[in-house]
Design a protein around this motif. Structure first.
Motif, PDB file in Angstrom:
ATOM      1  N   GLU A   1      13.124  53.372 -86.208  1.00 39.55           N
ATOM      2  CA  GLU A   1      13.813  53.050 -87.373  1.00 39.55           C
ATOM      3  C   GLU A   1      13.970  51.554 -87.701  1.00 39.55           C
ATOM      4  O   GLU A   1      14.635  51.077 -86.695  1.00 39.55           O
ATOM      5  CB  GLU A   1      14.538  54.124 -87.898  1.00 39.55           C
ATOM      6  CG  GLU A   1      15.956  54.273 -87.029  1.00 39.55           C
ATOM      7  CD  GLU A   1      16.715  55.355 -87.234  1.00 39.55           C
ATOM      8  OE1 GLU A   1      17.798  55.430 -87.184  1.00 39.55           O
ATOM      9  OE2 GLU A   1      15.984  56.418 -87.141  1.00 39.55           O
ATOM     10  N   PRO A   2      13.752  50.937 -88.742  1.00 40.49           N
ATOM     11  CA  PRO A   2      14.111  49.478 -88.798  1.00 40.49           C
ATOM     12  C   PRO A   2      15.711  49.479 -88.909  1.00 40.49           C
ATOM     13  O   PRO A   2      16.333  50.257 -89.265  1.00 40.49           O
ATOM     14  CB  PRO A   2      13.732  49.288 -90.316  1.00 40.49           C
ATOM     15  CG  PRO A   2      12.600  50.340 -90.842  1.00 40.49           C
ATOM     16  CD  PRO A   2      12.903  51.496 -90.031  1.00 40.49           C
ATOM     17  N   GLU A   3      16.221  48.305 -88.340  1.00 42.47           N
ATOM     18  CA  GLU A   3      17.352  47.978 -88.315  1.00 42.47           C
ATOM     19  C   GLU A   3      17.746  46.388 -88.428  1.00 42.47           C
ATOM     20  O   GLU A   3      17.012  45.790 -87.993  1.00 42.47           O
ATOM     21  CB  GLU A   3      18.040  48.432 -86.770  1.00 42.47           C
ATOM     22  CG  GLU A   3      19.496  48.013 -86.285  1.00 42.47           C
ATOM     23  CD  GLU A   3      19.867  48.619 -85.007  1.00 42.47           C
ATOM     24  OE1 GLU A   3      20.256  49.619 -85.063  1.00 42.47           O
ATOM     25  OE2 GLU A   3      19.409  47.803 -84.005  1.00 42.47           O
ATOM     26  N   THR A   4      18.981  46.335 -89.022  1.00 41.60           N
ATOM     27  CA  THR A   4      19.204  44.651 -88.833  1.00 41.60           C
ATOM     28  C   THR A   4      20.391  44.533 -87.996  1.00 41.60           C
ATOM     29  O   THR A   4      21.311  45.410 -88.194  1.00 41.60           O
ATOM     30  CB  THR A   4      19.529  44.139 -90.353  1.00 41.60           C
ATOM     31  OG1 THR A   4      20.195  44.866 -90.976  1.00 41.60           O
ATOM     32  CG2 THR A   4      17.952  43.882 -90.956  1.00 41.60           C
ATOM     33  N   SER A   5      20.561  43.307 -87.517  1.00 40.18           N
ATOM     34  CA  SER A   5      21.481  43.027 -86.758  1.00 40.18           C
ATOM     35  C   SER A   5      21.976  41.383 -87.398  1.00 40.18           C
ATOM     36  O   SER A   5      21.130  40.831 -87.599  1.00 40.18           O
ATOM     37  CB  SER A   5      21.269  43.187 -85.282  1.00 40.18           C
ATOM     38  OG  SER A   5      22.047  41.880 -84.432  1.00 40.18           O
ATOM     39  N   ALA A   6      23.274  41.189 -87.518  1.00 37.19           N
ATOM     40  CA  ALA A   6      23.867  40.016 -87.778  1.00 37.19           C
ATOM     41  C   ALA A   6      23.333  39.121 -86.793  1.00 37.19           C
ATOM     42  O   ALA A   6      22.926  37.911 -87.054  1.00 37.19           O
ATOM     43  CB  ALA A   6      25.168  40.013 -88.162  1.00 37.19           C
ATOM     44  N   ALA A   7      23.383  39.233 -85.593  1.00 38.28           N
ATOM     45  CA  ALA A   7      23.216  38.562 -84.425  1.00 38.28           C
ATOM     46  C   ALA A   7      21.594  38.393 -84.117  1.00 38.28           C
ATOM     47  O   ALA A   7      21.186  37.332 -83.846  1.00 38.28           O
ATOM     48  CB  ALA A   7      24.044  38.804 -83.159  1.00 38.28           C
ATOM     49  N   LEU A   8      20.927  39.341 -84.319  1.00 43.07           N
ATOM     50  CA  LEU A   8      19.700  39.423 -83.877  1.00 43.07           C
ATOM     51  C   LEU A   8      18.706  39.211 -84.915  1.00 43.07           C
ATOM     52  O   LEU A   8      17.386  39.371 -84.498  1.00 43.07           O
ATOM     53  CB  LEU A   8      19.255  40.719 -82.878  1.00 43.07           C
ATOM     54  CG  LEU A   8      20.514  40.520 -81.570  1.00 43.07           C
ATOM     55  CD1 LEU A   8      19.985  41.929 -80.624  1.00 43.07           C
ATOM     56  CD2 LEU A   8      20.078  39.215 -80.868  1.00 43.07           C
ATOM     57  N   GLY A   9      18.982  39.589 -86.126  1.00 43.43           N
ATOM     58  CA  GLY A   9      18.121  39.573 -87.238  1.00 43.43           C
ATOM     59  C   GLY A   9      17.377  40.959 -87.559  1.00 43.43           C
ATOM     60  O   GLY A   9      18.109  41.917 -87.236  1.00 43.43           O
ATOM     61  N   PHE A  10      16.117  40.783 -87.741  1.00 46.23           N
ATOM     62  CA  PHE A  10      15.199  42.357 -87.996  1.00 46.23           C
ATOM     63  C   PHE A  10      14.958  43.034 -86.694  1.00 46.23           C
ATOM     64  O   PHE A  10      13.863  42.156 -86.237  1.00 46.23           O
ATOM     65  CB  PHE A  10      14.326  41.886 -89.288  1.00 46.23           C
ATOM     66  CG  PHE A  10      14.741  41.543 -90.412  1.00 46.23           C
ATOM     67  CD1 PHE A  10      15.191  42.703 -91.235  1.00 46.23           C
ATOM     68  CD2 PHE A  10      14.852  40.296 -90.859  1.00 46.23           C
ATOM     69  CE1 PHE A  10      16.030  42.413 -92.552  1.00 46.23           C
ATOM     70  CE2 PHE A  10      15.488  39.957 -92.090  1.00 46.23           C
ATOM     71  CZ  PHE A  10      15.938  41.097 -93.011  1.00 46.23           C
TER      72      PHE A  10
END
Lengths: 601, 384
Positions: free
Chosen positions: A332-341
């Motif tokens: 499932e899509p996830e976003t991370s402040a560090a790694l982006g999309f």
């Protein structure tokens, strides 16, 4: 080829530990029955995927039909089912076993029984299999057939007196194996006149044919043009083709009771073909599905991010393509402040995770960052609600948590005496609880309950290293239990790097926090600024390292003749910056991430 | 008003190769000097033909070892260059020379030919260091050559290589003080760099040549600055130190990203032709270059019209080496890009805050001493 009477069919699988000779034996059986010409014969015919070949493991169930003229004068149809050989695919294994009536238990005559063998053989016993022990590599000087026979009887509880003694490598006594299959394994049962009932054993995506489904017919028939129904979903399709594997795909008119083969039915994704499902006739359906169907549930999760943010769409497409062929992994899509999309991905286990990552990199040519694997925690909130936590970054504030439960496993470890002490220490360090400890000759079998969290964190590597590779290990999920768990956040110059945060038992938190800080200090190159690396629980810093600023980095000589080269270097460096992740003003190279996420405790 | 021109002339031959050097230099048993002189003159004439008359600002004879040329060849080239590009003011004419006794004997001839600035490749003032660096001269010979040169030429400079294996800060300070005591107004002081493909690189890879660590190098650099400052020499460029007004005008043209033409084997140029900035590169191998000139009149191997982005990057990577920094008007004129647009604003702000970059009075930017010392790490961040 159809209408083989049931008493002339034998469906069997081979159970063996990695390296004990399963694939070699399969190759010999295929060869002995002349299913492939010499030219077509290549080692380990059944392990077709590149990764499978390299690692010597089978990911997808595969099958081959052999025609064997036996000493009793009858010609038998033998269906060899090659099962996935790892605990991650335990359910897939159980379905493959459910498609057979018997198993060959292949044991290396010098190595003896291993943990993996044990788990699989118990599954086969559970599936009601008749089991024929086969001692392989008896030609080797180190072979101790009598000791291993005793071991099989003691540990597994199987009579091994008339074990078939072979050398798959030299081809010694392959005939004996074939005769044992015919004389000692039972034929399948089934009713050709009853409503169609077929077990969906596995499925995969073929670029030309669409989804190919591996089936075992229990009752009735499957044939071209038939309207079939998947009983778990109710989905209806029309059979386009039926066939068998020799191991090449060969179309046949229909598949009858007791037979194993494939069907295609214009299905687009394997996600619609759930392993263990029952296929029946849409117009004349069976009353009850076959027993034992359960949807697969991921137990290990991690984030997958493209190294180059521009590759996000490519990653999405690749995951979709991969899932065409592997319905057991979730994303499932996830976003991370560090790694982006990126994507949060769920796997059946650690090996499964590694395989998927490797395939994405290799087959789809993607550079990925994978975050540390996480198990599924159950967070009991103070308001009485429960959430399943797949990602440490989503851990709610401590004030709303009543308690947390973590998943446990029951692990079986086989190890020579000499290394037992080290193994017990390792299990205890990992909060293990001893369930059982028995000896067979000079080998010990330790059964431990362990938190899965402790196992996803490099347990397997440590096990291998403290036993110099002699320990074998297998596990099964074993429920949830409450634990004192904390989330450890890694901060780089005060900015939390969400992708590096992890959950650990309070007793391990400081040690792990310190280890990851030290590792990052090694991995992050000096930069223009001083860099502070901290591990913290909530607001409390538990470990800290400092990387001093770069003191000198300048080309000594640069004149008119150097300028083109320097510009090209600069352009390359700018390109290389894409492989860096920016945290505040700190740049962390991809390689540091990968290593930190893989690090030893 | 046509652009002033800096002219580089490459003489590719050396008596032996130094183990640290990756320049386009070649050792030959016999050199057909007449042939190479003719080819250089032809290459120059071709360049003059397409550039048209421009005021000659400087000539630099580099190599290789240009002091292996005969003074007649040097004279012929200077004569041809000043005829093709009539100077508005007396041009700076530099020649690199090795301080062997043979070459020292030719210095008067070079002076007579029109050379007015000499750059001596002394490299070290210590005989064992000179042997390590593969030099063919002793410290005593070097000092003798330096005396001769100072007496002959209005301007003189020499090179030293420091941060050698095992060199302590104290030892380098002492060596540098002796060098500065000669009272020259210009020195080039280079940190030893391991260049790929050189004998030193092979030793380095095998662990048989160990350079001082990064922090030690930084300390050596600071010591260099301190000693030079004490003698009144400022680091106007990363490795070049001069009294005010004594800077190498020719080399400044490179760092200011002004027009320069390069003739001879492997020479590079940046020239404005018809309003377009063109990068030129000549055939590297000496004989192949000479053949090319003989066959088609010039030694150009490759010409590339540089994009605005490429120009901006080159102007930045050169200009930030200079203490004076980058002049925004000149930057715009040479690259077609506004200085502000060539830089990443966030990285610039961060670098300013960290004291690595500062604004100049002209509204441009310059690296600080701290920034200059870390320029290779700074550039990829700063450049957009």
């Amino acid at each position: 080829m159809t209408d083989t009477p049931l008493h002339l069919i034998r469906n069997f699988s081979i159970i063996a530990h990695i390296d004990h000779g399963k694939s070699t034996l399969a190759d010999r059986l295929i060869q002995a029955c002349g299913a492939l010409s010499e030219r077509e014969m290549k080692d380990q015919v059944l392990d077709s995927m590149e990764i499978e070949r390299e690692r010597g493991i089978t990911i997808k169930a595969q099958t081959v039909r052999l025609i064997y003229p036996a000493k009793d004068g009858n010609t038998y149809e033998l269906n060899l089912m090659d099962t996935p050989g790892h605990v991650d695919f335990a359910y897939e294994v159980s379905r493959s076993l459910a498609a057979c009536e018997g198993s060959l238990l292949v044991v290396d005559a010098s190595q003896g029984v291993e943990a993996q063998t044990l788990a699989n053989v118990y599954q086969a016993i559970e599936a009601g299999h008749e089991i024929v022990p086969v001692l392989n590599k008896i030609d080797l000087p180190a072979a101790e057939p009598d000791r291993v026979k005793t071991q099989i009887e003691d540990v597994i509880g199987l009579p091994a007196d008339d074990a078939v003694m072979i050398s798959a490598k030299t081809g010694l006594n392959i005939e004996g194996v074939l005769e044992a299959i015919v004389t000692r394994l039972p034929p399948p049962q089934g009713d050709a006149a009853a409503p169609t009932k077929a077990l969906l054993v596995d499925s995969w995506y073929d670029a030309y044919l669409g989804v190919v489904i591996l089936v075992r017919v229990k009752d009735g028939r499957l044939r071209k043009g038939q309207r079939i129904r998947f009983m778990s979903t109710g989905a209806v399709h029309t059979v386009e083709a039926t066939g068998i594997f020799t191991p090449k795909m060969v179309p046949v008119e229909d598949l009858g009771p007791g037979e194993i083969g494939y069907i295609t039915a214009g299905i687009k994704t394997v996600a619609d073909c759930k392993v263990g499902d029952t296929i029946t006739d849409d117009r004349n359906p069976a009353a009850e599905p076959l027993p034992g169907f359960k949807p697969s549930v991921p137990v290990v999760w991690c984030g997958l991010y493209p190294t180059d943010a521009d590759d996000f769409e490519k990653l999405r497409e690749s995951l979709a393509k991969l899932r065409l062929n592997d319905a057991s992994f979730h994303y499932e899509p996830e976003t991370s402040a560090a790694l982006g999309f990126g994507f949060r991905c769920g796997f059946l286990g650690l090996l499964h995770l590694e395989i998927v990552q490797e395939r994405l990199m290799r087959e789809f040519d993607l550079d990925l960052i994978a975050t540390a694997p996480s198990v599924v925690y159950r967070i009991h909130r103070t308001d009485g609600t429960v959430m399943e936590l797949h990602n440490p970054a989503d851990m709610p504030d401590g004030s709303v948590i009543d308690h947390i439960e973590e998943p446990w496993i029951k692990a079986t470890i086989f190890v020579p005496d000499d290394y037992l002490g080290a193994i017990l220490t390792l299990c205890n360090e990992r909060r293990g609880q001893q369930v059982d400890l028995t000896y067979v000759g000079n080998r010990a079998m330790a059964v431990y309950r362990l938190p899965l969290n402790e196992v996803v964190f490099d347990f397997y590597d440590r096990l291998k290293s403290v036993s110099r590779g002699y320990a074998s290990f297998d596990y099964a999920m074993d429920g949830y239990a409450e634990a004192d768990l904390v989330k450890i956040t890694i901060l780089v110059n005060g900015d939390p790097v969400d992708a590096l945060s992890f959950i650990a038992h309070r007793s391990q938190a400081e040690k792990r926090g310190r280890a990851i800080c030290e590792k990052l200090k090694e991995l992050i190159p000096r930069q223009l600024f001083k860099i502070a690396i901290q591990a913290a629980i909530g607001g409390r810093v538990i470990a800290r390292e400092t990387i001093s600023a770069l003191s000198k980095d300048v080309t000594a000589k640069c004149y008119g003749g150097d300028i083109t080269r320097k510009r090209k270097l600069l352009e390359k460096q700018k390109e290389g910056k894409k492989r860096m992740r920016q945290f505040g003003k700190v740049e962390i190279p991809q390689t540091a991430f990968l290593a930190a996420l893989k690090m030893d405790a | 008003m046509p652009e002033p021109l800096a002219l580089y002339v490459h003489w590719p031959f050396c008596l032996s190769r130094c183990p640290y050097c990756d320049f386009n230099s070649h050792v030959r048993e016999r050199i057909d000097e007449r042939r190479f002189r003719a080819a250089l003159l032809a290459d120059l004439a071709w360049e003059a033909g397409r550039l048209g008359p421009r005021p000659l600002a400087s000539i630099f004879f580099g190599g290789g070892t240009p002091s292996l040329m005969s003074p007649e060849t040097v004279a012929a080239l200077i004569e041809a260059a000043t005829r093709a590009f009539p100077p508005a003011t007396p041009p700076e004419i530099t020649l690199e020379a090795n301080p062997t006794s043979v070459e020292a004997a030719k210095l008067a001839g070079f002076r007579a030919a029109g050379v007015n600035r000499i750059s001596l490749g002394i490299q070290a003032l210590d005989d064992s260091a000179l042997a390590f660096l593969g030099r063919r001269h002793s410290a005593a010979q070097a000092l003798a050559a330096l005396e001769t040169a100072r007496a002959l030429f209005p301007r003189a400079s020499f090179d030293l290589i420091y941060a050698r294996p095992g060199q302590t800060r104290a030892a380098w300070r002492a060596e540098l003080r002796r060098a500065l005591a000669f009272g020259l107004d210009h020195l080039s002081l280079y940190q030893l760099t391991i260049e790929p493909g050189t004998p030193f690189a092979r030793l380095h890879d095998r662990g048989e040549l160990v350079l001082p660590g990064e922090d030690a190098q930084a300390a050596l650099y600071r010591a260099t600055e301190e000693e030079a400052a004490r003698a009144g020499l400022a680091p106007y460029e990363v490795s070049n130190y001069a009294a005010p007004g004594a800077e190498s005008r020719h080399n400044l043209a490179y760092w200011r990203y002004l027009d320069y033409a390069g003739i001879g084997p492997g020479a590079h140029g940046r020239i404005m032709v018809g309003g377009r900035l063109t990068a030129t590169a000549r055939v590297r191998a000496p004989e192949a270059w000479a053949e090319a000139v003989e066959r088609r009149g010039h030694g150009v191997r490759e010409e590339e019209e540089l994009s605005a982005a490429a120009r901006a990057r080159e102007a930045l990577l050169m200009g930030l080496r200079l203490a004076e920094g980058i002049d925004p008007a000149r930057f715009l004129a040479r690259t077609g890009v506004a200085l502000a647009d060539a830089l990443d604003p966030a990285a610039l702000a961060a670098a300013e805050a960290e004291g690595l970059v500062a604004r100049t009075t002209a509204g441009g930017i310059a690296t600080t001493r701290a920034g200059r010392l870390r320029l290779d790490a700074l550039l990829p961040r700063l450049v957009r």
